[in-house]
Design an enzyme around this catalytic site. Structure first.
Site, PDB file in Angstrom:
ATOM      1  N   GLN A 258      16.094  96.273  83.700  1.00  0.00           N
ATOM      2  CA  GLN A 258      16.022  97.325  82.687  1.00  0.00           C
ATOM      3  C   GLN A 258      17.415  97.807  82.305  1.00  0.00           C
ATOM      4  O   GLN A 258      17.751  97.961  81.132  1.00  0.00           O
ATOM      5  CB  GLN A 258      15.190  98.494  83.231  1.00  0.00           C
ATOM      6  N   HIS A 261      19.867  96.273  79.562  1.00  0.00           N
ATOM      7  CA  HIS A 261      19.651  96.367  78.110  1.00  0.00           C
ATOM      8  C   HIS A 261      20.810  97.063  77.408  1.00  0.00           C
ATOM      9  O   HIS A 261      21.404  96.543  76.485  1.00  0.00           O
ATOM     10  CB  HIS A 261      18.350  97.105  77.797  1.00  0.00           C
ATOM     11  N   GLU A 326       7.814 103.791  78.848  1.00  0.00           N
ATOM     12  CA  GLU A 326       7.562 102.593  78.038  1.00  0.00           C
ATOM     13  C   GLU A 326       6.935 101.502  78.922  1.00  0.00           C
ATOM     14  O   GLU A 326       5.890 100.953  78.599  1.00  0.00           O
ATOM     15  CB  GLU A 326       8.893 102.110  77.453  1.00  0.00           C
ATOM     16  N   HIS A 327       7.591 101.193  80.045  1.00  0.00           N
ATOM     17  CA  HIS A 327       7.059 100.216  81.001  1.00  0.00           C
ATOM     18  C   HIS A 327       6.747 100.933  82.304  1.00  0.00           C
ATOM     19  O   HIS A 327       7.581 101.686  82.802  1.00  0.00           O
ATOM     20  CB  HIS A 327       8.102  99.132  81.323  1.00  0.00           C
ATOM     21  N   ASP A 360       7.963  90.837  78.742  1.00  0.00           N
ATOM     22  CA  ASP A 360       8.939  90.837  77.648  1.00  0.00           C
ATOM     23  C   ASP A 360       8.869  89.559  76.818  1.00  0.00           C
ATOM     24  O   ASP A 360       9.125  89.574  75.612  1.00  0.00           O
ATOM     25  CB  ASP A 360      10.367  90.936  78.202  1.00  0.00           C
ATOM     26  N   HIS A 419     -18.977 119.708  42.311  1.00  0.00           N
ATOM     27  CA  HIS A 419     -19.471 118.777  43.335  1.00  0.00           C
ATOM     28  C   HIS A 419     -21.000 118.821  43.376  1.00  0.00           C
ATOM     29  O   HIS A 419     -21.665 117.782  43.422  1.00  0.00           O
ATOM     30  CB  HIS A 419     -18.910 119.140  44.718  1.00  0.00           C
TER      31      HIS A 419
END
Lengths: 431, 431
Positions: A258, A261, A326-327, A360, A419
């Site tokens: 991680q 990145h 996220e993960h 991924d 209406h």
């Protein structure tokens, strides 16, 4: 790297906000720069694209469209092993996403009353693929395949050119394998503006998806409404829930993957076992040494890694739900037993042999996931992002007659007598 | 009221843009006012809410929460016929929306590889209901029921108070019937800010839905990202496709019902039969006379009604798809035969006895629909707006081993060797 011992009473929304310090990024300088670029592309079209491409990508282009021969030659220069990997990834991603297909349905709810929902692909979609070191073939597959499975039949992919006017061959090869042939050499906010408003070269789309830098993200936010967008991606995140049964080496390797990145990437370990946390810390140091992005990883861990020791597995899960990562990797003894309790997470990896990288690239589920806590309200990119629904309503005269007074009553309560008139007319032609 | 004869070659995106002149509204004065209000609520919380409520709603409130007895007394003052109408509408809306429920699934894609998708309700949702003449019980049912069907178990409804501090009893009665009890007397941009960021009185939500004026819409757009939002509603629209078989009186009544919403409301007739268009024009004039909102309707038709005569039914459908109307009525001989060809529309009403008001109040499908052409990429409000998905990924050691080289190859191509390391570690503990 910060380490905390969190007790039950510490596990609150406000303490998570302080621990994570996720940024509410609204840099006004970026916003005003991007606004100008968008306006310029709206007014000057391709001329503006040309100017910005020269300014930001250092290349003067007369034509933005990637030719068929450029795509094929990129494909032909791939080694055949990698082609096989791409093909197998494509197959897995396609098979998974096929489970997200929704179909049009109609049903007679009562005699003469047919209701339903029509599911239609979005007519035209734009995919943004970053260039440079962020230009990944996996992004192409993950963005394109759900759109294709949804049945979108007009897809434009844009990506910024290198200074020699070329496009990363891996991106082109992945596009070729996915089946995308409409590709333009344009990136940044100007590319998003072109997709949203159209130019002579690039026909406007209805929705834009894909990751990008802060200019791309800001442009997407500004054109939202004119077109739809997928989400605004923040820094990537992993949260690992571990107990004493967990393997420190595996956990460390996942945190490192991680961290590589970028500097903003966040790795969080939540464990009920303090000694595991010590072992993971050591593993992080030792494994890091042999990795090519060692310096980046070190900075990223230093700034953003978080080691949390909690009293119980319930506390760990509560904390993770507040983080909405996220993960999420669940590396405890019976990981599937915890699944029901997970409320907020982009993707959930269960057990010791389900490391994030398998998701991924390869497993099938999408790698475009909600970041920055948005897993509380949003989903992985999927087929559902590339279709929209229309309600279907059909009454027969007799079935409308049964309920006409009720509908008119409701309309009149709200003060809408035109209406009510629309209902009444159906049964009183002369009036 | 404008009338056009459109030939095949006139039916293009750009001519539709000129014909409709839908507004790309980004009033910078409104934006900066709303930004200030949001910042103020973020900083001063309830104190800011109190000040803005005094300023905009002319009432000084010490407590924003509507009491249980206020809700019950509103319910008790309803006449029992209208309660029955609300109950039947609730039943229809609930039954329709139950068809939108999605379930968590997992599947073994290959031996030892379990993938799936977890569907989870959004933890907490805010519903905005306009006050004054825009405060409708139907809005309450249409916003609340999909959230409840989705399983959201924390719902806050906000709506601006009258100058005497009261809330429209129809709104409270509808909330009572829907099963919503957390209601606050706060509206406008300050209400949206409170829902997004939370105050002492109002706990922050994860998603905000519901219609509102330009301040509410702008505030929703500005808090998007921090929370999710449903959509930005523009003026209401109807498009009617009619042939010579259609009934001019019915068509006119439906156009009038659209026009009574507000001056910006748009009524469009597309017909292959010029004489029908003449008859509709006469019916509009004659029916209008007896309607209470005659002046408003007259202004609305004058500014925004559009009568289009086209050569063929195919042309009519192509034009409608370019318009992407909020409401589409298909009043031709075999309306169901045309359904497949409809690409863009919020709700599709088929046949002569399916007038729009039946969908506004009663049939079951949602009346919150994409406006301003956003039906090209968005859907009616639905259960899907109140859930989010998490991917599920689980590999066993043996199943990971089979693919490990491919995943590592992909990671290395993208330059992520820490990703490759995370896979390698699983099979090489010593390293």
């Amino acid at each position: 790297m910060r380490k905390y011992y969190l007790r039950d009473s510490d596990i609150t929304e406000s303490s998570v906000a302080i621990l994570l310090n996720r940024i509410d990024d609204n840099n006004q300088d970026v916003v005003s720069t991007v606004k100008q670029i968008i306006e310029d592309v709206k007014v000057r079209g391709d001329y503006a694209l040309r100017d910005y491409t020269e300014k930001f990508d250092n290349v003067s282009l007369s034509d933005f469209k990637v030719t068929e021969s450029e795509i094929k030659s990129a494909y032909n220069q791939m080694d055949s092993d990698f082609i096989d990997v791409l093909l197998e990834a494509k197959k897995n991603i396609t098979e998974f996403h096929k489970h997200q297909i929704q179909n049009t349905w109609t049903k007679e709810f009562s005699p003469g009353v047919v209701l339903g929902q029509k599911v239609t692909p979005i007519p035209r979609v734009g995919l943004y693929v970053p260039g440079g070191k962020g230009g990944y073939p996996s992004t192409v597959l993950m963005d394109a395949i759900p759109a294709l499975v949804a049945g979108v039949n007009s897809i434009a992919l844009i990506t910024p050119p290198a200074a020699d006017g070329s496009i990363n061959p891996y991106i082109l090869a992945a596009a070729y394998i996915a089946g995308i042939s409409e590709i333009y050499k344009v990136g940044g906010a100007q590319g998003i503006a072109a997709l949203a408003y159209g130019t002579d070269s690039i026909k406007a789309v209805n929705k834009i998806v894909g990751p990008g830098n802060v200019y791309v993200a800001t442009a997407k936010k500004l054109v939202f409404g004119k077109v739809d967008i997928d989400m605004i991606a923040g820094p990537s995140e992993i949260c690992i829930i571990a107990d004493k049964s967990s393997n420190a080496s595996f956990i460390a390797s996942d945190m490192l993957s991680q961290a590589e990145h970028d500097e903003m990437a966040t790795s969080i370990l939540i464990s009920t076992d303090e000694s595991l946390v010590e072992r993971v810390t050591k593993q992080l140091q030792s494994q890091m040494q042999s990795l090519s992005r060692k310096d980046l990883i070190s900075k990223s861990l230093e700034s953003n890694a978080l080691l949390c020791i909690v009293d119980t597995l319930e506390n760990a899960i509560d904390l993770s739900n507040l983080i909405a990562p996220e993960h999420l990797e669940i590396m405890v003894e019976k990981p599937f037993d915890q699944l029901d309790k997970i409320i907020n997470a982009g993707a959930i990896f269960l057990g010791n042999y389900s490391p994030e990288p398998v998701g991924d690239y390869f497993a099938g589920p999408n790698h475009t996931l909600p970041t920055s806590g948005t897993a509380k309200f949003s989903s992985p990119l999927g087929v559902y992002d590339f279709v929209k629904k229309s309600s279907i309503i059909s009454y027969q005269k007799e079935s409308l007659e049964i309920i006409k007074d009720k509908v008119m009553h409701f309309a009149e309560i709200e003060g809408f007598d035109a209406h009510a008139n629309a209902i009444r007319r159906r049964f009183n032609h002369e009036s």
